[in-house]
Design a protein around this motif. Structure first.
Motif: not given
Length: 146
Positions: A72-81, A98-115
């Motif tokens: 979630a990014d609560t401000r319009g300036k910059g990005c959430a990481w 790393g994952f980033y989201y640069c809009k006010p609101g909530v974005g999603t991410f997914r990362k797969d790992y092995g062992a």
């Protein structure tokens, strides 16, 4: 043969079905549900300036682990990481993603790992190219055996 001497009357069958249901119901209730994978949820983690936050879960997948997250990014300036860091179970080395989201609101991410031995997350503020600061502390969201 008709009448009361008949052994399998409707009342007799209804009583037998009721008895069978009464015996089977507790057995079904005690049986475990279908085999869902184990899931470890992690609560909201905020950046140091409280303008970004992330939360989600770690689940067992067919080939290891999967991190599902919300950013979630609560401000319009910059990005959430959200920066994920995982320690490999085969060689012990750490890898980051790393994952980033640069809009006010909530974005999603997914990362797969092995062992992996452990997975950590950190929430920062930044630009669309990299985190620049205001980072939270590292939070361990999965530990093998923990």
């Amino acid at each position: 043969m008709k009448g009361p001497d008949r052994p399998f009357t409707g009342v007799f069958l209804m009583r037998m079905f009721a008895l069978a249901a009464a015996v089977a119901l507790p057995l079904l209730a005690a049986a475990p549900a279908h085999a869902d994978p184990a899931v470890w949820k992690w609560r909201k983690l905020h950046s140091a300036d409280a303008k970004a936050s992330a939360w989600g879960e770690v689940a067992i997948s067919q080939h290891g682990f999967v991190v599902y997250g919300n950013l979630a990014d609560t401000r319009g300036k910059g990005c959430a990481w959200a920066v994920l860091k995982a320690q490999s179970a085969t060689n012990g080395k750490w890898k980051s993603h790393g994952f980033y989201y640069c809009k006010p609101g909530v974005g999603t991410f997914r990362k797969d790992y092995g062992a992996v031995l452990q997975i950590r997350v950190q929430v920062c503020r930044g630009t669309a190219t990299r985190p620049t600061g205001s980072c939270s502390r590292w939070k361990t969201i999965y530990t093998q055996g923990g």
